[in-house]
Design a protein around this motif. Structure first.
Motif, PDB file in Angstrom:
ATOM      1  N   VAL A 195      17.108  17.195  32.515  1.00  0.00           N
ATOM      2  CA  VAL A 195      16.619  17.358  30.967  1.00  0.00           C
ATOM      3  C   VAL A 195      17.720  17.716  30.095  1.00  0.00           C
ATOM      4  O   VAL A 195      17.548  17.083  29.312  1.00  0.00           O
ATOM      5  CB  VAL A 195      15.619  18.535  31.170  1.00  0.00           C
ATOM      6  N   LEU A 230      11.829  17.092  27.559  1.00  0.00           N
ATOM      7  CA  LEU A 230      10.997  17.908  27.999  1.00  0.00           C
ATOM      8  C   LEU A 230       9.602  17.297  28.409  1.00  0.00           C
ATOM      9  O   LEU A 230       9.042  17.696  29.622  1.00  0.00           O
ATOM     10  CB  LEU A 230      10.344  18.931  27.075  1.00  0.00           C
ATOM     11  N   LEU A 231       9.130  16.223  27.947  1.00  0.00           N
ATOM     12  CA  LEU A 231       8.289  15.442  28.376  1.00  0.00           C
ATOM     13  C   LEU A 231       8.535  14.610  29.818  1.00  0.00           C
ATOM     14  O   LEU A 231       7.628  14.662  30.678  1.00  0.00           O
ATOM     15  CB  LEU A 231       7.545  14.445  27.395  1.00  0.00           C
ATOM     16  N   GLY A 276      10.754  15.606  31.690  1.00  0.00           N
ATOM     17  CA  GLY A 276      10.840  16.773  32.947  1.00  0.00           C
ATOM     18  C   GLY A 276       9.477  17.021  33.540  1.00  0.00           C
ATOM     19  O   GLY A 276       9.366  17.503  34.619  1.00  0.00           O
ATOM     20  N   LEU A 277       8.273  16.752  32.789  1.00  0.00           N
ATOM     21  CA  LEU A 277       7.058  17.231  33.248  1.00  0.00           C
ATOM     22  C   LEU A 277       6.574  15.795  34.371  1.00  0.00           C
ATOM     23  O   LEU A 277       5.635  16.029  34.872  1.00  0.00           O
ATOM     24  CB  LEU A 277       6.064  17.333  32.177  1.00  0.00           C
ATOM     25  N   ALA A 278       7.253  14.937  34.312  1.00  0.00           N
ATOM     26  CA  ALA A 278       7.139  13.561  35.130  1.00  0.00           C
ATOM     27  C   ALA A 278       5.850  12.805  34.591  1.00  0.00           C
ATOM     28  O   ALA A 278       5.988  11.561  34.591  1.00  0.00           O
ATOM     29  CB  ALA A 278       7.124  14.109  36.526  1.00  0.00           C
ATOM     30  N   ILE A 279       4.601  13.403  34.670  1.00  0.00           N
ATOM     31  CA  ILE A 279       3.380  12.783  34.458  1.00  0.00           C
ATOM     32  C   ILE A 279       3.680  11.715  33.115  1.00  0.00           C
ATOM     33  O   ILE A 279       3.351  10.591  33.080  1.00  0.00           O
ATOM     34  CB  ILE A 279       2.285  13.736  34.317  1.00  0.00           C
ATOM     35  N   HIS A 324       6.196   9.834  27.075  1.00  0.00           N
ATOM     36  CA  HIS A 324       7.238  10.569  26.181  1.00  0.00           C
ATOM     37  C   HIS A 324       7.691   9.930  25.092  1.00  0.00           C
ATOM     38  O   HIS A 324       8.321  10.518  24.418  1.00  0.00           O
ATOM     39  CB  HIS A 324       8.220  11.080  27.496  1.00  0.00           C
TER      40      HIS A 324
END
Length: 158
Positions: free
Chosen positions: A86, A127-128, A130-133, A146
């Protein structure tokens, strides 16, 4: 209930609109965004993006192994690797417009309004990611979720 209503459920909301109100189909991803079909500035192919992702991830794994040493399954090394990933995305996209993997694969992150990618854009995207989905949900222009909030896209290098 008629056939058009059932078709909208099966084919998506566009099918429910009368023919004269449907948005035009596009010939290639990025066309409705004003991007070229091929060459510099066109939407980056998925395979190049995947290779760039693997380059970035393995570089972050190498940094984690060299500095942290814990790469076992379930260990904190995985969280450290994600944090480095990230951070790499934030710093490099904000300053250079691309990550290490993007550079190797000839890609860059752009804003669709032709302004430079800002630090806030890079933080939001990273950051998005990093959330993967959000990175797994795509639109018809091959932009991942993202990229939607900051109106960015990954394109072939200009």
């Amino acid at each position: 209930m008629d056939r058009r209503e059932i078709g909208s459920w099966l084919s998506g909301p566009r099918a429910a609109l009368p023919e004269d109100q449907r948005p035009p189909d596009q010939d290639y991803p990025g066309q409705r965004l004003g991007l070229p079909a091929q060459g510099p500035g066109s939407i980056a192919p998925l395979m190049r993006r995947l290779v760039a992702l693997f380059i970035d991830w393995f570089a972050c794994l190498a940094i984690t192994a060299a500095t942290w040493g814990d790469l076992q399954a379930g260990g904190t090394g995985q969280l450290v690797t994600l944090g480095i990933f990230v951070l790499e995305n934030i710093v490099l996209v904000a300053t250079l417009g691309s990550t290490l993997g993007h550079k190797v694969m000839g890609l860059q992150v752009i804003r669709l309004d032709d302004r430079p990618v800002t630090l806030f854009d890079a933080i939001s995207r990273s950051l998005l990611i990093g959330l993967a989905i959000p990175a797994l949900i795509w639109d018809r222009d091959l932009r991942a979720m993202h990229d939607w909030p900051r109106r960015t896209a990954i394109v072939r290098g200009r």
